[in-house]
Write an enzyme that holds these catalytic residues in place. Structure first.
Site, PDB file in Angstrom:
ATOM      1  N   HIS A   1      -6.086  -6.106  -1.757  1.00 54.61           N
ATOM      2  CA  HIS A   1      -5.139  -5.052  -1.337  1.00 54.61           C
ATOM      3  C   HIS A   1      -3.643  -5.357  -0.348  1.00 54.61           C
ATOM      4  CE1 HIS A   1      -3.662  -1.054  -1.084  1.00 54.61           C
ATOM      5  NE2 HIS A   1      -4.308  -0.877   0.027  1.00 54.61           N
TER       6      HIS A   1
ATOM      7  N   SER B   1       0.802  -0.544  -0.146  1.00 54.02           N
ATOM      8  CA  SER B   1       0.177   0.378  -0.450  1.00 54.02           C
ATOM      9  C   SER B   1       0.704   1.453  -0.235  1.00 54.02           C
ATOM     10  CB  SER B   1      -1.043  -0.306   1.148  1.00 54.02           C
ATOM     11  OG  SER B   1      -2.040   0.930   1.522  1.00 54.02           O
TER      12      SER B   1
ATOM     13  N   ASP C   1      -7.191  -3.717  -7.972  1.00 57.48           N
ATOM     14  CA  ASP C   1      -7.057  -3.240  -6.170  1.00 57.48           C
ATOM     15  C   ASP C   1      -8.139  -2.303  -5.783  1.00 57.48           C
ATOM     16  OD1 ASP C   1      -4.559  -2.774  -4.570  1.00 57.48           O
ATOM     17  OD2 ASP C   1      -6.215  -1.031  -4.264  1.00 57.48           O
TER      18      ASP C   1
END
Length: 399
Positions: free
Chosen positions: A343, A178, A275
């Protein structure tokens, strides 16, 4: 915006944790925090002025001289209000963080769960600056002080690790997920500069390939967000000079798609084409859907209508277009882009390496990354469009 990001990441973490069935609480690897006491000399502070920290689990056997560094993720803050709020949470202060961190997935020390990196020195860099470890500025109005010192935090942690063995590493992998995945793109070249020429340095970006793409309302929400982030935190001077000198707006070099061709160490792109952060905040940000027409689709891809699926597929094509040159021209690059609504897939055991992990061409993410790092095989895999992949661990509803 920052609160929405944080809320989503918390929900994602809870869902992921709830699904992890490959290990029991009794055999989790819990690693103590190491505070970088020397960071004050560099004025390398978290948002609230606390000292930065990391967690380290030492390698052993054949991996004793190899190092894996993992940037923690957790969104960003791009204005004084959100950064002030963040400074009062674990995302902005090591004083408020858990002192024990679970190492799983790519950080696991179990060969059956992390076959290629289990015996390396593994380090998790705690995230407390809100700017992907890239800022260098300070806000002080006489009442409130905020430190945007991500770049110095990065430097302080590296300088603390070098005499502990990192400076003599045979192999090294810089990774993150991330906002931490974005950090691995931003710092890949710099990481290499700290290490001997004999060290095999490579980088892995997990869920960090954030697209400079318009949303369904044709506004560039993420671009504006990142521009404000770069300005507030003084990030521009730390962006790659080759990139910033070749583009009309140097701030754009925070996007991996513009930075990609200037990254010199071998790089692995691990991302979902769908995502969930990008789906919820780039393609369909809340401001673009005030009436909530996308709410059911966001909660469960099975509830998406034909027009919504068409837009999701078009977003996937944008990502593939952004990596096309890398995919076909990079001889040292690796790619694993699946079509899961996910994610971050490297830190959770169930998505990294387990009996039911996501696969492409009969390989898990861990196997694909290992093949790439150790040059065992060409490791460039791109999934077919949703919903063809039956191995997905979708984080929003069932497939």
């Amino acid at each position: 915006m920052d609160q929405l990001v944080m809320s989503m990441l918390v929900v994602t973490a809870l869902l992921t944790y709830a699904r992890m069935s490959t290990s029991s609480d009794d055999d989790r690897l819990l690693v103590n925090m190491t505070v970088v006491s020397s960071a004050g000399a560099l004025e390398a502070y978290c948002l609230d002025g606390s000292l930065p920290a990391y967690h380290i689990h030492l390698g052993f056997g054949a991996g004793a001289n190899n190092w894996l560094l993992q940037f923690e993720g957790g969104g960003w803050c791009n204005d004084i209000e959100s950064c002030s709020e963040r400074a009062q949470t674990r995302r902005g202060s090591t004083l408020l963080m858990n002192k024990l961190e679970t190492f799983s997935g790519i950080l696991s020390n179990n060969a059956s769960r992390n076959p290629d990196f289990y015996n390396w020195n593994r380090v998790k860099l705690r995230y407390c600056d809100g700017g992907s470890f890239a800022g260098d500025s300070k806000f002080d109005n006489g009442t409130l002080v905020l430190y945007f010192r991500g770049q110095r935090i990065w430097q302080a942690i590296i300088e603390d690790l070098l005499p502990k063995g990192l400076g003599l590493a045979n192999k090294a992998l810089l990774s993150g997920c991330s906002a931490g995945g974005l950090a691995s793109y931003l710092h890949c070249n710099n990481f290499s500069s700290y290490l001997p020429d004999t060290t095999a340095v490579k980088c892995l970006g997990d869920a960090g390939f954030f697209l400079d793409s318009p949303g369904i309302n044709m506004l560039h929400t993420q671009r504006i967000f990142f521009q404000n982030l770069v300005t507030l935190q003084g990030i521009e001077k730390n962006l790659d000079e080759n990139c910033t000198s070749s583009i009309s707006d140097p701030k754009q070099c925070i996007f991996p798609q513009y930075l990609l061709k200037y990254i010199t160490p071998p790089l692995f792109i691990l991302n979902s084409a769908y995502d969930v952060y990008q789906f919820h905040h780039i393609l369909v940000p809340p401001s673009a859907d005030p009436d909530g027409h996308w709410n059911r689709c966001k909660l469960n891809p099975k509830a998406c209508g034909p027009d919504q699926i068409r837009l999701l597929h078009a977003f996937r094509v944008e990502m593939l277009t952004a990596v096309r040159s890398f995919l076909y021209n990079s001889s040292r690059g690796g790619v694993f882009i699946n079509s899961c609504f996910a994610h971050c897939q490297s830190e959770s055991q169930d998505t990294w390496f387990a009996l039911d992990s996501p696969q492409l061409l009969n390989e898990t993410i861990a196997e694909s990354v290992g093949d790439w790092y150790f040059s065992r095989n060409v490791s460039k895999k791109v999934d077919c469009p949703y919903p063809c992949d039956t191995t997905c661990h979708n984080l929003i509803g069932a497939v």
